[in-house]
Design a protein around this motif. Structure first.
Motif: not given
Length: 202
Positions: A169-173, A175-182
């Motif tokens: 996720h490229y936020g304003a300040d 970048a937050t990585p995403i790693n979700i086990d559905t």
């Protein structure tokens, strides 16, 4: 009585008579009366002057009291005017601050509107590219991912394991990585976590 004593008494009597004659002839009594009259006039004038002076001093004291009261009233009015000026200045300052805040908010909303218009234009461009491009077919998953990124600023990887949702996720300040086990979460939980990353302030 000796002859010298009788002579002295005669001389004294003659001297007294001579003095009386001299006083009468020199008009000392009338001069004394005149001096008394002038002295009385002087005293009358002095009393009159003292009375006039007292009246003048009383008038001055009264005038001073009136002027002092007027000065006190003017100082009170001046204090009220200064308080009113200060109140108006504070009101003007609050109005200016409010106007500045409204202007800043308006500018922010204008920038957001322009950003949304740009995003809308990009989406329309993508849609036109999909509709008009006859030589290259964009897979629907990639198109959806691109469209999802434009709206949420979340870029998902398409070549991950089927049950792994990975991306950034490229936020304003930052970048937050995403790693979700559905498989470990429900679709609702996955959706809530993804939407929690999206800035909802417009």
């Amino acid at each position: 009585m000796s002859q010298s004593d009788a002579l002295n008494d005669d001389d004294l009597e003659k001297s007294g008579e001579s003095l009386i004659e001299f006083i009468k002839s020199s008009k000392a009594e009338s001069a004394l009366q005149g001096a008394r009259e002038k002295l009385q006039e002087f005293f009358d004038h002095h009393i009159k002057t003292k009375k006039t002076t007292t009246e003048i001093l009383n008038s001055l004291v009264h005038a001073e009291e009136v002027v002092s009261q007027k000065l006190i009233n003017l100082e009170g009015q001046q204090s009220q005017v200064m308080q009113e000026i200060e109140r108006v200045e504070q009101e003007v300052q609050r109005s200016l601050s409010k106007s500045h805040n409204l202007k800043s908010e308006q500018e922010f909303l204008q920038r957001e509107l322009e950003r949304l218009r740009d995003a809308e234009q990009e989406i329309q461009t993508l849609q036109q590219e999909v509709d008009e491009d006859t030589t290259e077919v964009i897979p629907s998953a990639i198109y959806i991912a691109q469209l999802f990124y434009k709206v949420t600023k979340i870029k998902l990887e398409v070549d991950t394991e089927p049950h792994i949702l990975r991306g950034v996720h490229y936020g304003a300040d930052v970048a937050t990585p995403i790693n979700i086990d559905t498989t470990a979460r429900s679709p609702c939980e996955v959706s809530d976590e993804l939407w929690s990353l999206v800035n909802t302030e417009w």
